[in-house]
Design an enzyme around this catalytic site. Structure first.
Site, PDB file in Angstrom:
ATOM      1  CD  GLN A 195      -1.233   0.004   3.726  1.00 20.91           C
ATOM      2  OE1 GLN A 195      -1.592  -1.110   4.066  1.00 20.91           O
ATOM      3  NE2 GLN A 195      -1.647   1.105   4.335  1.00 20.91           N
TER       4      GLN A 195
ATOM      5  CB  CYS B  20      -4.846  -1.098   5.406  1.00 23.45           C
ATOM      6  SG  CYS B  20      -6.040  -0.296   6.501  1.00 23.45           S
TER       7      CYS B  20
ATOM      8  CG  HIS C 260      -3.433  -2.605   9.320  1.00 27.52           C
ATOM      9  ND1 HIS C 260      -3.232  -1.808   8.209  1.00 27.52           N
ATOM     10  CD2 HIS C 260      -2.775  -3.774   9.055  1.00 27.52           C
ATOM     11  CE1 HIS C 260      -2.494  -2.475   7.322  1.00 27.52           C
ATOM     12  NE2 HIS C 260      -2.213  -3.666   7.809  1.00 27.52           N
TER      13      HIS C 260
ATOM     14  CG  ASN D 166       0.070  -6.399   6.538  1.00 31.66           C
ATOM     15  OD1 ASN D 166      -0.840  -5.627   6.206  1.00 31.66           O
ATOM     16  ND2 ASN D 166       0.939  -6.097   7.489  1.00 31.66           N
TER      17      ASN D 166
END
Ligand SMILES: *[C@@H]1O[C@H](CO)[C@@H](O)[C@H](O)[C@H]1NC(C)=O
Length: 341
Positions: free
Chosen positions: A143, A149, A286, A307
């Site tokens: 990102q 996110c 997040h 992630n």
């Protein structure tokens, strides 16, 4: 200078893979730390605009390295920290640049509605699950310095569902969400909420491919002609009942699931590998994507999370977090999972 400007100002000078230095628990001298910082700068291709900035970053690096070394030296943890690419950022800078969950006040409370896996018996769930092995997960993305996110979390879940439904794994566009989905809580690089992203995709009748509408890591005008080329679609989304890891397991046994977590602390900033089992709160800031679960060699049960901080972070871009706790779960992971349908 803001964090994003700072990071954009960093020139990439190539990366050299140095073997990590064995440091042990001894106190580092100033010269040791300065040399370690130099090595780290080369490894991570980091340069600073002037000596004053370099001196400032060295002090932050020193404080972080001290924390990381003493954590690892204590040696009683199920996970390790490392002076990774975020080692010269303060925790405030890290949090501002790398997270980005923004949700309606009511979101955490309102977890009702249909849950299609409610009658699924966990006795029928495989003991471990890794959607990557089934070819249903795209490569790890980054990102960058943008609070997007939420878009990465939602897109990863949609990419996997699309693969399960159509047999085709297509990388989809986070940038379309950043640029075009700017209503309600979704504010591009200023943060957003996965459920609003799912609603946006369903209403628009689909999302463009990454190749058609590539990621830029900053807010921009909505490119309507690119956005019109839909590569995958969904009908909407459902919530996993909150504080219920059994329900989450039933869902993840069927498809990857978007998960909100508290990733604001030093555990996520410096995570290197292993199973995170605490040292984080439940202040959701997040979003990641649960793409599996399993049991480590020492018997620790974990969730496997994708992630969006690049492959150099954590376990090739993934993080494992302890599974099977009560209530909100480690780092709040059971508070508000949801998935596209
Ligand atoms: C689960 O089972 C109950 C009782 O048979 C039924 O009423 C409900 O509709 C089922 N839920 C789903 C999602 O199929």
């Amino acid at each position: 200078m803001s964090v994003s400007q700072l990071i954009l100002a960093v020139l990439v000078v190539g990366s050299i893979c140095n073997a990590p230095r064995a440091l042990g628990a001894r106190e580092l001298t100033d010269a040791d730390t300065a040399a370690r910082h130099e090595t780290w700068m080369v490894e991570h291709g980091r340069t600073y605009k002037d000596e004053a900035e370099k001196a400032r970053r060295l002090e932050i690096f020193r404080a972080n390295a001290k924390l990381i070394d003493s954590f690892n030296a204590a040696g009683k943890h199920s996970y390790r920290l490392a002076t990774n690419k975020f080692a010269d950022l303060t925790n405030d800078e890290f949090r501002a640049a790398r997270t980005g969950l923004r949700m309606p006040e009511a979101a955490a409370g309102a977890r009702s509605g249909r849950f299609r896996y409610e009658n699924f018996s966990l006795a029928d769930a495989p003991p471990s699950m890794d959607w990557r092995k089934l070819g249903a997960v795209t490569g790890v993305k980054d990102q960058e310095s943008c609070g997007s996110c939420w878009a990465f979390s939602a897109v990863a879940a949609v990419e996997s569902l699309n693969k399960l439904r159509t047999g085709r794994l297509v990388s989809l566009s986070e940038q379309e969400l950043v640029d075009c989905d700017v209503t309600r809580d979704d504010q591009g690089c200023d943060g957003g909420y996965m459920n609003d992203a799912f609603t946006f995709i369903a209403r628009r009748g689909g999302l463009a491919a990454e190749s058609t509408y590539p990621y830029r890591g900053k807010d921009g005008p909505c490119r309507r002609s690119a956005a019109a080329q839909r590569a995958a679609s969904i009908g909407g989304h459902e919530d996993v009942p909150r504080d219920n890891e059994a329900a989450l397991m039933a869902a993840v046994a069927h498809q990857p699931v978007s998960v909100a977590v508290d990733a604001g602390g030093d555990v996520f900033q410096f995570y290197d590998g292993g199973v995170i089992d605490g040292r984080c709160g439940t202040e959701m800031n997040h979003a990641v994507t649960a793409v599996g679960y399993g049991t480590a060699r020492d018997g620790t049960k974990y969730w496997l999370m994708k992630n969006s901080w690049g492959k150099s972070w954590g376990e090739q871009g993934y993080v494992r977090i302890r599974r099977g706790s009560r209530g909100e779960g480690v780092c709040g992971l059971a508070k508000m999972p949801s998935y596209p349908v």
